[in-house]
Design an enzyme around this catalytic site. Sequence first.
Site, PDB file in Angstrom:
ATOM      1  N   HIS A 133      -4.420  23.827  22.313  1.00 30.62           N
ATOM      2  CA  HIS A 133      -3.462  22.724  22.334  1.00 30.62           C
ATOM      3  C   HIS A 133      -2.824  22.601  23.709  1.00 30.62           C
ATOM      4  CE1 HIS A 133      -0.679  19.729  20.967  1.00 30.62           C
ATOM      5  NE2 HIS A 133       0.339  20.443  21.423  1.00 30.62           N
ATOM      6  N   SER A 134      -2.834  21.390  24.259  1.00 27.99           N
ATOM      7  CA  SER A 134      -2.206  21.078  25.544  1.00 27.99           C
ATOM      8  C   SER A 134      -2.798  21.981  26.638  1.00 27.99           C
ATOM      9  CB  SER A 134      -0.692  21.227  25.427  1.00 27.99           C
ATOM     10  OG  SER A 134      -0.026  20.607  26.505  1.00 27.99           O
ATOM     11  N   MET A 135      -1.999  22.796  27.306  1.00 23.44           N
ATOM     12  CA  MET A 135      -2.561  23.706  28.298  1.00 23.44           C
ATOM     13  C   MET A 135      -3.666  24.561  27.685  1.00 23.44           C
ATOM     14  SD  MET A 135      -0.784  26.815  30.519  1.00 23.44           S
ATOM     15  CE  MET A 135      -0.930  28.055  29.236  1.00 23.44           C
ATOM     16  N   SER A 148      -6.921  19.711  21.650  1.00 19.61           N
ATOM     17  CA  SER A 148      -5.757  19.075  21.052  1.00 19.61           C
ATOM     18  C   SER A 148      -4.695  18.756  22.099  1.00 19.61           C
ATOM     19  CB  SER A 148      -5.156  20.010  19.978  1.00 19.61           C
ATOM     20  OG  SER A 148      -3.898  19.567  19.536  1.00 19.61           O
ATOM     21  N   HIS A 198       3.409  14.586  21.199  1.00 19.96           N
ATOM     22  CA  HIS A 198       2.609  15.651  21.798  1.00 19.96           C
ATOM     23  C   HIS A 198       2.429  16.826  20.836  1.00 19.96           C
ATOM     24  CE1 HIS A 198       0.730  17.654  25.170  1.00 19.96           C
ATOM     25  NE2 HIS A 198       1.513  18.716  24.994  1.00 19.96           N
TER      26      HIS A 198
END
Length: 240
Positions: A76-78, A104, A211
């Site tokens: 997820h994200s980073m 994601s 987010h």
Amino acid sequence: MIAFPHAGGSATYFFPMAEALRRAARPLELDILSVQYPGRQERRLEPCVDDLQTLADLAVKELLPFTDRPLVLFGHSMGAMVAFEVARQFEQQHGITPLTFFASGRGAPATARQDNLHRLPDRAIIDELGLLDGTSSVLLSDPEVLKMVMPALRADYKAVETYTYRPAPPLRCPVHVVIGDSDPRVTAESAQAWGQHTEGGHRLSVFKGGHFYLKDQQDALVATIVDHLTTLPVQRTAHG
């Protein structure tokens, strides 16, 4: 399934999703592991790592013993960027093809932004977290909590913001992109661009939310993951 947390996140973030996945995916005998980056929780005394490629290198070293079974990556994200670099190393250096990769809350690697939040005062990072709704602003108003978490946050933001995509052959594994429809940092175009990074096919699932859509849409996300996994050819293994 190996889960990779977001910037400032820890392995425990995925505990609720892991429990839900275990219940929903029982016929698949799915085990979920979550990566703990240095500098937080039980690794809080270790120096933080502020380079994304180094994080991926360290993760690959720790995860290789688990590649004797079919492997799924979720970032997820980073964490999506770390997972992407881990997948590239698995495929290019070790001949290991994951069953699939869930990216994601992150646009494709080639669309990475070059921001400089990690160079700014703490307040700028806190404001960004408030925008993303990832961490309680009340929690971060506590000076002691802030002192404890800021080194990891700043290191993670530096890792993301200084990341440079290096062209290489596309992944062989499929990529399933999952995003929130009101994410202020991920556009539909940047999400669709993940298709450039795989020859295994890709799909995009959009959930209601920002987010951190996966907090409120956990049941729907889990159902999507399980549905995707049950469509994969059972004969495929981590080694392809």
